[in-house]
Design an enzyme around this catalytic site. Structure first.
Site, mmCIF file in Angstrom:
data_model
loop_
_atom_site.group_PDB
_atom_site.id
_atom_site.type_symbol
_atom_site.label_atom_id
_atom_site.label_comp_id
_atom_site.label_asym_id
_atom_site.label_seq_id
_atom_site.Cartn_x
_atom_site.Cartn_y
_atom_site.Cartn_z
ATOM 1 N N SER A 1 0.845 -1.200 0.000
ATOM 2 C CA SER A 1 0.000 0.000 0.000
ATOM 3 C C SER A 1 0.876 1.245 0.000
ATOM 4 C CB SER A 1 -0.892 0.026 1.239
ATOM 5 O OG SER A 1 -0.138 0.431 2.383
ATOM 6 N N ASP A 2 0.293 2.376 -0.369
ATOM 7 C CA ASP A 2 0.928 3.648 -0.069
ATOM 8 C C ASP A 2 0.827 3.819 1.451
ATOM 9 O OD1 ASP A 2 2.119 6.132 -0.310
ATOM 10 O OD2 ASP A 2 0.868 6.763 -1.987
ATOM 11 N N PHE A 3 1.421 4.877 1.989
ATOM 12 C CA PHE A 3 1.513 5.020 3.447
ATOM 13 C C PHE A 3 0.138 4.828 4.084
ATOM 14 C CE2 PHE A 3 5.192 6.862 5.959
ATOM 15 C CZ PHE A 3 4.879 6.148 7.090
ATOM 16 N N ASN A 4 -0.026 3.749 4.833
ATOM 17 C CA ASN A 4 -1.334 3.383 5.365
ATOM 18 C C ASN A 4 -1.499 3.895 6.790
ATOM 19 O OD1 ASN A 4 -3.738 2.251 6.143
ATOM 20 N ND2 ASN A 4 -3.294 0.230 5.313
#
Length: 366
Positions: free
Chosen positions: A258-261
């Site tokens: 994921s992108d920064f979660n």
């Protein structure tokens, strides 16, 4: 948790569907994988029992750069400038040079390149993206990914997909609306080109005699999903995007992060189910909702397969051969630093005690 005696290095050079993977995966402890799923910002932890080394994964599209820490590579021209050359040979050389720097800096994964589309000249990340043209973006990114893979670096092709706006994108996930034809012909196209065309060759020991062999593999083994929603569904939790298009249609066999979660709309288990395998986050900031049910354990096993396949064919395995035992011990300089800290603390405590005794004597005299 069974002991089958198979180490990750034994899988180097094996196809994703090789039966030995199932023997290897029977050895995993789901808790180890669950920890990686929610604690893999810029790195993944080692699993010595599986022969998995620790990895370092860093930003970004203009060259290796640590968001936290002091690891920095060359600052290359922005992707816009690279795209203006229309030169895939040059782009591949850039990928190779980033790979060389990764070897020097101890980096294994690179959060790049980014191939979203320039929809507007006011796009907040246009400098990270190549072009308004999906074909040009895809061709250049294919070259960069292939060049980096030649040095064993797995590149996280990002941001998958329709991440073409920065304003409000963290506010519960900006909802992006487009019809399927536009999505396939414009926004998915550069990703598809890279996944289907980026290639590299890896070397591995092919038998018990130590015979060195070479094999051509897909160079695109990592993808990063995006913050936004497609319609009402977070991209990382979209089964049509992550499973049906990326894996079933395109044949992608790598791992998706994921992108920064850090945001409530990015549910970890939703991502696991859909095909976002693990997350750029810290265990203190995000938790997995379910890691023990049979369904969750099955998804964790699937994540382990994809992640281990990517790492097995990367520079993280440099220096390892079948039969190698991976063991992590504290570096001598760390031990020395701890001893020094303890000595300093003792000296400070002694000085404070003497000062207090001196003060007590003064009061007694008074």
């Amino acid at each position: 948790g069974v002991q089958n005696g198979v180490s990750l290095i034994d899988l180097r050079g094996k196809d994703f569907s090789d039966p030995l993977w199932e023997v290897f995966l029977d050895q995993i402890n789901p808790k180890d994988i669950a920890k990686i799923v929610v604690n893999s910002a810029y790195a993944t932890e080692a699993i010595p029992s599986l022969g998995k080394p620790a990895t370092v994964d860093l930003d970004g599209p203009a060259g290796i750069s640590a968001f936290m820490g002091n690891i920095h590579g060359t600052a290359y021209p922005s992707e816009v400038v690279i795209a203006s050359t229309c030169n895939t040979d040059l782009a591949r050389e850039m990928g190779k040079m980033v790979g060389n720097e990764a070897l020097e800096l101890g980096v294994h994964g690179w959060y790049a390149p980014a191939v979203n589309i320039h929809r507007s000249p006011f796009g907040g990340r246009n400098f990270e993206y190549y072009s308004e043209d999906p074909l040009l973006s895809g061709k250049l990114a294919t070259a960069v990914v292939s060049g980096a893979a030649d040095k064993g670096v797995y590149t996280f092709l990002k941001h998958f997909v329709l991440n073409d706006q920065e304003t409000n994108r963290n506010n519960n996930g900006v909802a992006t609306w487009a019809n399927e034809q536009a999505i396939r012909e414009i926004y998915l196209k550069p990703f598809e080109i890279v996944v289907k065309n980026a290639k590299t060759k890896i070397k591995y020991i092919g038998d018990n005699k130590g015979t060195m062999m070479e094999k051509e593999l897909a160079a695109a083994t990592a993808v990063m999903s995006s913050f936004n929603r497609i319609g009402a569904v977070w991209t990382g939790g979209s089964v049509p995007l992550m499973q049906r298009v990326l894996r079933d249609e395109w044949g992608f066999t790598g791992v998706v992060i994921s992108d920064f979660n850090l945001y409530p709309h990015m549910f970890v288990n939703q991502g696991l189910m859909a095909g976002t395998d693990y997350n750029i986050t810290f265990a203190s900031m995000k938790s997995i909702e379910d890691a023990t049910s049979p369904t969750a354990v099955n998804y964790l096993r699937r994540t382990a397969h994809r992640l281990m396949y990517t790492i097995a064919h990367s520079n993280a395995m440099n220096g390892l051969v079948p039969g190698t035992t991976v063991r992590y011990t504290m570096a001598p300089w760390r031990v020395g630093l701890m001893v020094f800290d303890v000595l300093v603390a003792c000296v400070v405590a002694l000085l404070i005690l003497r000062a207090m005794q001196g003060s007590s004597r003064e009061k007694t005299k008074g």
